[in-house]
Design a protein around this motif. Structure first.
Motif, PDB file in Angstrom:
ATOM      1  N   TYR A   1      -4.204   2.748   8.406  1.00 35.24           N
ATOM      2  CA  TYR A   1      -4.509   1.431   7.834  1.00 35.24           C
ATOM      3  C   TYR A   1      -5.110   0.561   8.928  1.00 35.24           C
ATOM      4  O   TYR A   1      -4.487   0.353   9.975  1.00 35.24           O
ATOM      5  CB  TYR A   1      -3.209   0.820   7.301  1.00 35.24           C
ATOM      6  CG  TYR A   1      -3.396  -0.501   6.600  1.00 35.24           C
ATOM      7  CD1 TYR A   1      -4.390  -0.677   5.651  1.00 35.24           C
ATOM      8  CD2 TYR A   1      -2.546  -1.576   6.869  1.00 35.24           C
ATOM      9  CE1 TYR A   1      -4.553  -1.888   4.994  1.00 35.24           C
ATOM     10  CE2 TYR A   1      -2.693  -2.792   6.208  1.00 35.24           C
ATOM     11  CZ  TYR A   1      -3.706  -2.934   5.275  1.00 35.24           C
ATOM     12  OH  TYR A   1      -3.864  -4.120   4.628  1.00 35.24           O
TER      13      TYR A   1
ATOM     14  N   TRP B   1      -4.881  -5.234  -6.256  1.00 39.98           N
ATOM     15  CA  TRP B   1      -5.839  -4.872  -5.222  1.00 39.98           C
ATOM     16  C   TRP B   1      -6.922  -3.977  -5.779  1.00 39.98           C
ATOM     17  O   TRP B   1      -6.764  -3.357  -6.811  1.00 39.98           O
ATOM     18  CB  TRP B   1      -5.120  -4.176  -4.060  1.00 39.98           C
ATOM     19  CG  TRP B   1      -3.924  -4.917  -3.617  1.00 39.98           C
ATOM     20  CD1 TRP B   1      -2.628  -4.585  -3.825  1.00 39.98           C
ATOM     21  CD2 TRP B   1      -3.915  -6.166  -2.931  1.00 39.98           C
ATOM     22  NE1 TRP B   1      -1.807  -5.522  -3.303  1.00 39.98           N
ATOM     23  CE2 TRP B   1      -2.560  -6.518  -2.744  1.00 39.98           C
ATOM     24  CE3 TRP B   1      -4.907  -7.014  -2.447  1.00 39.98           C
ATOM     25  CZ2 TRP B   1      -2.180  -7.676  -2.095  1.00 39.98           C
ATOM     26  CZ3 TRP B   1      -4.532  -8.166  -1.803  1.00 39.98           C
ATOM     27  CH2 TRP B   1      -3.186  -8.498  -1.633  1.00 39.98           C
TER      28      TRP B   1
ATOM     29  N   LEU C   1     -10.251  -2.041   1.003  1.00 36.88           N
ATOM     30  CA  LEU C   1      -9.303  -2.699   0.113  1.00 36.88           C
ATOM     31  C   LEU C   1      -9.571  -4.190   0.067  1.00 36.88           C
ATOM     32  O   LEU C   1      -9.740  -4.827   1.103  1.00 36.88           O
ATOM     33  CB  LEU C   1      -7.868  -2.463   0.599  1.00 36.88           C
ATOM     34  CG  LEU C   1      -7.450  -0.998   0.795  1.00 36.88           C
ATOM     35  CD1 LEU C   1      -6.055  -0.925   1.367  1.00 36.88           C
ATOM     36  CD2 LEU C   1      -7.513  -0.245  -0.515  1.00 36.88           C
TER      37      LEU C   1
ATOM     38  N   ILE D   1       0.846  -1.202   0.000  1.00 40.62           N
ATOM     39  CA  ILE D   1       0.000   0.000   0.000  1.00 40.62           C
ATOM     40  C   ILE D   1       0.880   1.251   0.000  1.00 40.62           C
ATOM     41  O   ILE D   1       0.582   2.236  -0.683  1.00 40.62           O
ATOM     42  CB  ILE D   1      -0.947  -0.005   1.214  1.00 40.62           C
ATOM     43  CG1 ILE D   1      -1.789  -1.265   1.165  1.00 40.62           C
ATOM     44  CG2 ILE D   1      -1.859   1.215   1.205  1.00 40.62           C
ATOM     45  CD1 ILE D   1      -2.594  -1.488   2.386  1.00 40.62           C
TER      46      ILE D   1
END
Ligand SMILES: Cc1cc2nc3c(=O)[nH]c(=O)nc-3n(C[C@H](O)[C@H](O)[C@H](O)COP(=O)(O)O)c2cc1C
Length: 343
Positions: free
Chosen positions: A230, A288, A321, A207
């Motif tokens: 996150y 993703w 995600l 990420i």
């Protein structure tokens, strides 16, 4: 489009050459920019195009009316004022973006976020065709004459003008802060082995790689007004509806710093929307998938506190995600409404 390359290479262009920009190209880029934006709702916004000599002249007149009234400007030599006006007059074309009014704050944010994302898409698509843009939110645009010229209705939000044109030389890039310095992880990610096997596990490094491209978003004054949280595991699941929870996605909260000055605050929110749009474009072509949402809970301070949101901050969007091929969304996104009018 080579997305990471275009996002990194795009520069704000302030000096254009005299090559005309055709309305056909603008409409085509704008349609593509709108179609690249994915959202759950049907955001409402509109866009005005000033491309003829008459409309450009009228626009510049309305833009500079407030400036001419300013005491400070009255002290400036006439030549300097003429130079400034000529600079805008010589720009080949202008696109004015307006988010439609909405009854509640969340809807209003959705419309505004959509228009900012489309502006960013337009800049990227234009860049690929050699077209440069300057996003302009100068305070002189906060004037009655300008608002009257663009027909701004009560409750509508003016998002900015994109001055557009071809250019001979791009300015040098100004460095961005690495995303690692703006990153916090919450949840069981730190001890990944304790995660249930079917939870989405996206390594933080993957990420961060995306975010280090995404931070090349335009942002006024290079304030880089964003940070990232996150969230994985049960804390992420707790924020999702029953059906979404089953997909067990990880969440990326994109947070904006809130300046005391409302003008800067609005600009910063717009910049964060550009960054989020970059993330979505970058993830689309990779392993993703990100679903953007503006859930109601982000407007509730108490619900934001457990994620460490400070008083001078707000969550702009939540990105769910998931792995591509197992997208977390339950419904296909609807296409945004595109209204373009010639000024
Ligand atoms: C919401 C927003 C408002 C902006 N307003 C202005 C502006 O009024 N005048 C200007 O010169 N640049 C403006 N910019 C452009 C930024 O100054 C520019 O993005 C920044 O200097 C970084 O340069 P880059 O876009 O080339 O990466 C704006 C950008 C954004 C996203």
């Amino acid at each position: 489009m080579n997305i990471p390359h275009t996002i990194r290479e795009r520069r704000t262009i302030r000096r254009f050459n005299s090559t005309p920009v055709t309305p056909e190209l603008v409409v085509s880029l704008l349609t593509d920019a709108a179609n690249l934006y994915e959202d759950e709702g049907t955001p409402r916004w509109r866009c005005l195009f000033a491309g003829t000599p008459e409309s450009r002249h009228r626009l510049v007149k309305s833009m500079t009316a407030k400036m001419k009234e300013s005491r400070f400007v009255k002290l400036m030599p006439a030549k300097m004022i003429d130079f400034f006006i000529k600079q805008i007059t010589d720009m080949p074309a202008h696109l004015i973006f307006i988010a439609e009014s909405a009854s509640d704050r969340r809807r209003s944010d959705e419309n505004y976020a959509a228009v900012c994302s489309v502006m960013q898409n337009f800049q990227l698509l234009g860049w690929e065709r050699g077209l440069g843009a300057l996003w302009d939110t100068d305070p002189m645009l906060q004037s009655e004459s300008f608002h009257a010229e663009i027909g701004l209705q009560k409750g509508e939000r003016f998002a900015g003008i994109l001055h557009i044109g071809y250019f001979d030389k791009a300015p040098r890039a100004r460095r961005r802060t690495p995303a690692e310095q703006k990153w916090t992880a919450i949840g069981e990610d730190a001890a990944a082995d304790s995660l249930q096997p079917d939870y989405v596990r996206i390594p933080a490094q993957s990420i961060l790689k995306v975010l280090n491209d995404a931070v090349w978003a335009p942002n006024d004054g290079l304030r880089e007004p964003w940070r990232f949280i996150y969230v994985t595991g049960s804390q992420a699941a707790a924020k999702l509806s029953e059906s979404d929870r089953n997909a067990k996605p990880a969440l990326l909260l994109v947070v904006a710093k809130q300046e005391a000055d409302p003008h800067k605050r609005e600009e910063d929110y717009a910049a964060v929307c550009c960054l989020i749009q970059n993330v979505q474009l970058l993830l689309k072509s990779g392993e993703w998938h990100a679903r953007r949402s503006i859930p109601d809970w982000i407007y509730d301070e108490d619900q934001c506190k457990p994620f460490g949101i400070q008083p001078g901050e707000r969550i702009v969007a939540v990105l769910e995600l998931g792995e591509n091929g197992r997208p977390p969304q339950s419904e296909p996104p609807s296409l945004p409404r595109l209204i373009i009018t010639h000024l």
